[in-house]
Write an enzyme that holds these catalytic residues in place. Structure first.
Site, PDB file in Angstrom:
ATOM      1  CE1 TYR A   6      85.689   8.454  24.523  1.00 55.59           C
ATOM      2  CE2 TYR A   6      85.530   9.482  22.369  1.00 55.59           C
ATOM      3  CZ  TYR A   6      84.929   8.871  23.447  1.00 55.59           C
ATOM      4  OH  TYR A   6      83.571   8.665  23.451  1.00 55.59           O
ATOM      5  NE  ARG A  41      85.060  12.563  24.584  1.00 58.29           N
ATOM      6  CZ  ARG A  41      86.060  12.920  23.785  1.00 58.29           C
ATOM      7  NH1 ARG A  41      87.270  13.067  24.265  1.00 58.29           N
ATOM      8  NH2 ARG A  41      85.851  13.124  22.507  1.00 58.29           N
ATOM      9  CE1 TYR A 122      84.541  17.143  23.879  1.00 58.79           C
ATOM     10  CE2 TYR A 122      85.877  18.541  25.309  1.00 58.79           C
ATOM     11  CZ  TYR A 122      84.655  18.002  24.966  1.00 58.79           C
ATOM     12  OH  TYR A 122      83.545  18.310  25.701  1.00 58.79           O
TER      13      TYR A 122
END
Length: 157
Positions: A6, A41, A122
């Site tokens: 990401y 994502r 994340y």
């Protein structure tokens, strides 16, 4: 093998990365990309970014195609990926990500991880790969760092 995440997408670093790959391939180096199915994502996000930059699709491989190749790889460049390359998924049965398929980058001879910071990903899980003897951390913005690497590769070519 280059493993984007990401962070590459956020920094929009795919264009200077493609320049670096062109220089390396012109110098006779075998360069491939390893894409985790949930990198970014949304599924396929990194595939699209690399295609936009003009990276040849025949050097872009999915986790299942490339994961067994890391132990015979000289250098892995991880760009903005964290959870998808976290060895705790395989090595720590008590980890929150235990059992999640990951790119086994730590099996390469040398791992260079490019991230903005040493922060967890994340999932909020520390990544032991960052502390392994065969790993070097290259902190900074992915686009700026890829631009510098591309210039360095061109100078050596």
């Amino acid at each position: 093998i280059i493993v984007p995440g990401y962070g590459l997408a956020v920094a929009k670093g795919q264009y200077p990365l493609k320049e670096m790959v062109e220089v390396l391939r012109a110098a006779g180096k075998k360069v491939r990309f390893g894409i985790h199915p949930v990198a970014g994502r949304m599924p396929g996000q990194l595939n699209v970014l690399l295609a936009e930059a003009g990276v040849p699709y025949d050097i872009v491989e999915e986790l299942e195609e490339i994961n067994d190749d890391f132990d015979s790889t000289d250098v892995v460049l991880v760009i903005g990926a964290n959870d998808t390359v976290n060895s705790a998924a395989e090595d720590d049965p008590n980890s929150e990500i235990a059992g999640m398929p990951v790119m086994r980058v730590w099996k390469a001879n040398q791992v260079i991880v490019m991230k903005r910071s040493l922060a967890a990903g994340y999932a909020g899980v520390d990544n032991p790969v960052f502390l392994k003897d065969n790993t070097d951390m290259l902190l900074g913005d992915a686009k700026e760092t890829c631009e510098k690497l591309a210039v360095g590769c061109k100078a050596l070519a």
